[in-house]
Design a protein around this motif. Structure first.
Motif, short mmCIF file in Angstrom:
data_model
loop_
_atom_site.label_atom_id
_atom_site.label_comp_id
_atom_site.label_asym_id
_atom_site.label_seq_id
_atom_site.Cartn_x
_atom_site.Cartn_y
_atom_site.Cartn_z
N THR A 130 0.85 -1.10 0.03
CA THR A 130 -0.02 -0.05 0.02
C THR A 130 0.89 1.11 -0.05
O THR A 130 2.11 1.18 0.28
N LYS A 131 0.05 2.41 -0.27
CA LYS A 131 1.00 3.65 -0.32
C LYS A 131 1.57 3.77 1.22
O LYS A 131 2.61 4.21 1.18
N ARG A 132 0.90 3.55 2.21
CA ARG A 132 1.38 3.69 3.61
C ARG A 132 2.66 2.82 3.77
O ARG A 132 3.51 3.30 4.46
N GLN A 133 2.59 1.95 3.32
CA GLN A 133 3.69 0.69 3.46
C GLN A 133 4.82 1.22 2.99
O GLN A 133 6.03 0.97 3.48
N VAL A 134 4.64 1.90 1.73
CA VAL A 134 5.83 2.53 0.88
C VAL A 134 6.36 3.64 1.69
O VAL A 134 7.59 3.62 1.90
N ILE A 135 5.51 4.58 2.11
CA ILE A 135 6.02 5.51 2.99
C ILE A 135 6.89 5.30 4.30
O ILE A 135 7.86 5.59 4.35
N ASP A 136 6.35 4.21 4.90
CA ASP A 136 6.96 3.70 6.05
C ASP A 136 8.35 3.20 5.88
O ASP A 136 9.16 3.51 6.71
N GLN A 168 5.44 13.02 -5.27
CA GLN A 168 4.34 12.30 -5.13
C GLN A 168 3.90 11.28 -4.01
O GLN A 168 2.86 10.99 -3.90
N LEU A 169 5.04 10.82 -3.58
CA LEU A 169 4.83 9.91 -2.41
C LEU A 169 4.35 10.59 -1.13
O LEU A 169 3.23 10.14 -0.48
N VAL A 170 5.07 11.80 -0.74
CA VAL A 170 4.72 12.38 0.53
C VAL A 170 4.69 13.76 0.37
O VAL A 170 4.43 14.44 1.58
N GLN A 171 4.42 14.50 -0.97
CA GLN A 171 4.20 15.78 -1.11
C GLN A 171 5.01 16.69 -0.42
O GLN A 171 4.77 17.53 0.11
N GLN A 172 6.38 16.15 -0.43
CA GLN A 172 7.30 16.92 0.15
C GLN A 172 8.64 17.17 -0.65
O GLN A 172 8.97 16.19 -1.43
#
Length: 140
Positions: free
Chosen positions: A35-41, A74-78
């Motif tokens: 998931t996007k959350r897992q990739v971010i983590d 794209q991933l964390v808007q930073q």
């Protein structure tokens, strides 16, 4: 003259934007999707394992590369500066290790192919044998 300068700027912007980034892992990795959350983590140092408990080692492109900038926006808007500041704080606290930096798409793919623990983002057009897509990064 201003129209020509605008045209050149537009060409530069288009050439530095990679369409369709994907997250890939070794084809023998047990993970089939994230998931996007897992990739971010994983990429922001919150977890150093995949959801199944297997070690996860993220790969990053070098600082100031267009693909790295696009990925984090794209991933964390930073932007990259904010992500670097975030990592500086984590490194100071000793709580995490930043992603491994590798220079080229070819070298990243070869590294992922050789190691089941690696995870990387690459242009979708570069996906090849030996890796599998586990997440598609949505364009903003």
């Amino acid at each position: 003259m201003k129209l020509k300068q605008l045209y050149i700027l537009l060409l530069f912007i288009c050439s530095t934007h990679v369409h369709g980034l994907v997250i890939v892992v070794n084809e023998n990795n047990q993970i089939d999707s994230l998931t996007k959350r897992q990739v971010i983590d994983i990429y922001m140092g919150r977890f150093n394992t995949f959801p199944d408990g297997q070690k996860a080692t993220p790969i990053d492109f070098p600082a100031q590369s267009a693909i790295k900038s696009q990925f984090y926006m794209q991933l964390v808007q930073q932007d990259e500066r904010k992500v670097s500041t975030y990592w500086a704080r984590l490194l100071f606290s000793g709580n995490a290790t930043p992603p491994t930096t590798i220079e080229s798409v070819k070298d990243i793919i070869n590294t992922v192919r050789a190691n089941k623990d690696m995870i990387a983002y690459i242009p979708e057009s570069e996906v090849t044998e030996g890796v599998k897509v586990v997440f598609k990064v949505a364009s903003n």
